[in-house]
Design a protein around this motif. Structure first.
Motif, short mmCIF file in Angstrom:
data_model
loop_
_atom_site.label_atom_id
_atom_site.label_comp_id
_atom_site.label_asym_id
_atom_site.label_seq_id
_atom_site.Cartn_x
_atom_site.Cartn_y
_atom_site.Cartn_z
N SER C 94 0.86 -1.18 0.00
CA SER C 94 0.00 0.00 0.00
C SER C 94 0.90 1.22 0.00
O SER C 94 2.09 1.14 0.29
CB SER C 94 -0.92 0.02 1.22
OG SER C 94 -0.18 0.34 2.38
N SER C 96 0.98 5.92 -0.66
CA SER C 96 0.26 7.19 -0.78
C SER C 96 -0.03 7.53 -2.23
O SER C 96 -0.94 8.29 -2.53
CB SER C 96 1.09 8.31 -0.17
OG SER C 96 2.18 8.63 -1.02
N GLY C 97 0.77 6.99 -3.14
CA GLY C 97 0.55 7.35 -4.53
C GLY C 97 0.98 8.76 -4.87
O GLY C 97 0.73 9.25 -5.96
N ASN C 100 1.69 10.35 -8.36
CA ASN C 100 0.84 9.78 -9.41
C ASN C 100 1.57 8.75 -10.29
O ASN C 100 1.05 8.36 -11.32
CB ASN C 100 0.29 10.92 -10.29
CG ASN C 100 -1.11 10.64 -10.74
OD1 ASN C 100 -1.73 9.66 -10.33
ND2 ASN C 100 -1.63 11.50 -11.59
N GLY C 102 3.21 5.84 -8.90
CA GLY C 102 3.53 4.64 -8.16
C GLY C 102 4.28 4.92 -6.87
O GLY C 102 4.24 4.14 -5.93
N VAL C 105 6.48 2.09 -5.55
CA VAL C 105 5.91 0.78 -5.20
C VAL C 105 6.56 -0.35 -6.00
O VAL C 105 6.66 -1.48 -5.53
CB VAL C 105 4.38 0.77 -5.38
CG1 VAL C 105 3.97 0.90 -6.84
CG2 VAL C 105 3.80 -0.53 -4.81
N TYR C 143 -1.79 -3.22 -5.32
CA TYR C 143 -1.26 -2.02 -4.67
C TYR C 143 -2.43 -1.18 -4.19
O TYR C 143 -3.24 -0.71 -4.99
CB TYR C 143 -0.43 -1.25 -5.70
CG TYR C 143 -0.02 0.15 -5.30
CD1 TYR C 143 0.70 0.38 -4.12
CD2 TYR C 143 -0.34 1.24 -6.09
CE1 TYR C 143 1.08 1.66 -3.77
CE2 TYR C 143 0.06 2.53 -5.75
CZ TYR C 143 0.77 2.73 -4.58
OH TYR C 143 1.15 4.00 -4.23
N ARG C 145 -3.48 2.02 -3.17
CA ARG C 145 -3.14 3.44 -3.10
C ARG C 145 -4.17 4.15 -2.23
O ARG C 145 -5.34 4.22 -2.58
CB ARG C 145 -3.13 4.03 -4.51
CG ARG C 145 -2.82 5.48 -4.53
CD ARG C 145 -2.71 6.01 -5.95
NE ARG C 145 -2.73 7.46 -5.92
CZ ARG C 145 -2.51 8.22 -6.97
NH1 ARG C 145 -2.25 7.67 -8.14
NH2 ARG C 145 -2.54 9.53 -6.87
N GLN C 160 -9.97 -1.96 -4.86
CA GLN C 160 -8.59 -2.28 -4.48
C GLN C 160 -8.54 -3.56 -3.65
O GLN C 160 -7.66 -4.42 -3.85
CB GLN C 160 -7.96 -1.11 -3.73
CG GLN C 160 -7.79 0.12 -4.64
CD GLN C 160 -7.38 1.36 -3.89
OE1 GLN C 160 -7.95 1.68 -2.86
NE2 GLN C 160 -6.40 2.08 -4.42
N ASN D 100 -3.08 2.39 -11.76
CA ASN D 100 -2.96 3.40 -10.71
C ASN D 100 -1.69 3.24 -9.87
O ASN D 100 -1.56 3.88 -8.83
CB ASN D 100 -4.20 3.34 -9.80
CG ASN D 100 -4.63 4.70 -9.35
OD1 ASN D 100 -4.08 5.71 -9.80
ND2 ASN D 100 -5.59 4.74 -8.46
N GLY D 101 -0.77 2.40 -10.30
CA GLY D 101 0.45 2.15 -9.52
C GLY D 101 1.72 2.36 -10.33
O GLY D 101 2.74 1.76 -10.05
#
Lengths: 185, 185, 185, 185
Positions: C94, C96-97, C100, C102, C105, C143, C145, C160, D100-101
């Protein structure tokens, strides 16, 4: 019986030898191997395979551009339509070993593995208990180091090819197992 | 004169020797080196430095958990407030070399480099023209391979420490340069 | 019936929620899940499992130090004796993203995957055809986010957790399949 | 005044826009930018530059094969002779952001960075304090995410181009600084 596609590029023949050793391993486990240069392999080859191995020399810390062209041209088409999900995947490489620290082989292998993961392939590691690992082993796949520290060529020795054969045999078994057992819902 | 902080963990002393060789290189270039074990280094040490080097043995394909604890505990605090932007950064490692393909050192170094990049540090590579590269070189930093293929210990030889000294000297010069020339707007 | 061990660290609960969703997926596929914080998991837990999932928040571009401590302390002991070869492995995370893109990650997941590959585990990817992928997907694993672009918290949404459940179910099936079919010679 | 070479490949124009935004940033800092498609850039272009930026769309988790062909063809020639040691380097990318990752952008950037590190280039990170980071930021460089989670196109917005411009300006300053201060012995 699993059909294994082995796609590679090679400049001086080391990666080709690794590819052929993988193919021998596939056959030793009862599978069928199709060995193709990256510029000749097609989408149909991918679809017909139960397991896929990608191999490359290390060039500037990454795979040969011809392998990447194959990925961009044919693997991406399979990705769009989810054609290869749940098959078995593996990678291998050769390189000079200059610097004595892998010479960029790890990112080279990860560059090929990321494509296999995008395609939904289950990934085969190289376990350290396998014969040949001490001379040819990275956890991501067999590595044929073909030069000495000083960049003088030494060629591949049999323990390196032994690791490639073991990887091929394991890939055939994994592909056969996944063919007969649906993992992805 | 650049102040260089060298943070490391070590089990059997190889990474410590690499850290000390980096420090010698820093001093040879007119800099000052502070060598600290990961468990002793602090946020104040980071802030006081013009350049930062992180070093670790390779454990299961990644950095020692004590180095990561230092990163999570102290580097993240510096990240929150952008305290280190524009300083110089570098990494180094030691390992067994089991398998003859780096043994995971590349992802180990990238694991430390990602933290340095997040902090906004300008990253020093290890150029292959430097002395010692053939025995201790990866493009991301010097690697002290301390074992033979069969995992028997061989220790670090001087050409490996030479690469570490060169990296330290270059880090001192890069840190001094960046201290005197604002790169980040 | 496959026994799946899910080891994680969590600060604010997002990775824990991902771990629990994986466990639900395992159970939905007929497996048994043992969910343990990294600081509590043991070598015996690893040996008893047919499949292993590691999960972490993204901290400074890499896994939480507590997960790495578990790896260094317990996985390395299993590696020494080849205790886990041929089992199934997977990762999740997991973050915060922030940014924008990744937020690190990918290297976080690769940092956990390299350990699983060293152990000889067959690695499960996250296929893009699975439900929830669009919001929670990376090819290496689900993942979660949990923040918007501006770092404001948004929590995990069900799509998710759906991706995490799918990954857990697939892991249970892969582990069961590998338990019943020997891949590694 | 620093000469910056910006080499890229682009399919639908997003990476080209990022390249042009980097060039604007270079010029805003007093540098000169030469923007070239990967298939047109040459070894002479590399040698003439004080700083080099590589950019690519994300294809199957890695760089476009045309960028890799440029690397294999021209960067490797520079590597052989140590022609670029001590210059400044940077990367950028664009992608769909599906999942989104990051969608594989991190390994894509690392694939380009490993080549820059092999060449001995000092690497510029993207600091999170820069304008536009929240929408376009990865620590390794600016990322122009051009699609929504559902893969519908949204194009690049100005904050993403702002991050690219900032990276270009910083690259010009870093290249100028390194040109005037010898770091590598």
């Amino acid at each position: 019986m699993a059909n294994i596609l082995i796609v590679f590029a090679s400049d001086y023949g080391s990666t080709r030898k690794m590819a052929e050793a993988l193919a021998e391993g596939v056959q030793s486990a009862g599978g069928t191997a199709l060995v193709k240069e990256a510029e000749a392999a097609t989408l149909d080859d991918l679809v017909a395979a139960d397991g896929i191995a990608l191999g490359s020399p290390v060039h500037m810390g990454g795979m040969d551009w011809r392998v990447k062209k194959f990925i961009d041209s044919h693997c991406s088409a399979a990705w769009m339509k989810n054609l290869l999900v749940g098959k078995a995947g593996a990678v291998f490489a050769s390189g000079s070993g200059f610097g004595n620290g892998g010479g960029g082989v790890e990112l080279t292998m990860l560059g090929m593995l990321t494509n296999l993961a995008e395609l939904g392939l289950v990934i085969l590691p190289l376990s350290k208990h396998l014969g040949g690992y001490a001379k040819a082993g990275l956890q991501w796949g067999p590595y044929g180091r073909a030069h000495n520290e000083d960049l003088s060529p030494k060629g591949l020795d049999d323990s390196q090819l032994e690791a490639a054969r073991a990887h091929g045999a394991n890939l055939a078994r994994l592909a056969e197992t996944l063919k007969n057992n649906k993992v992805f819902a």
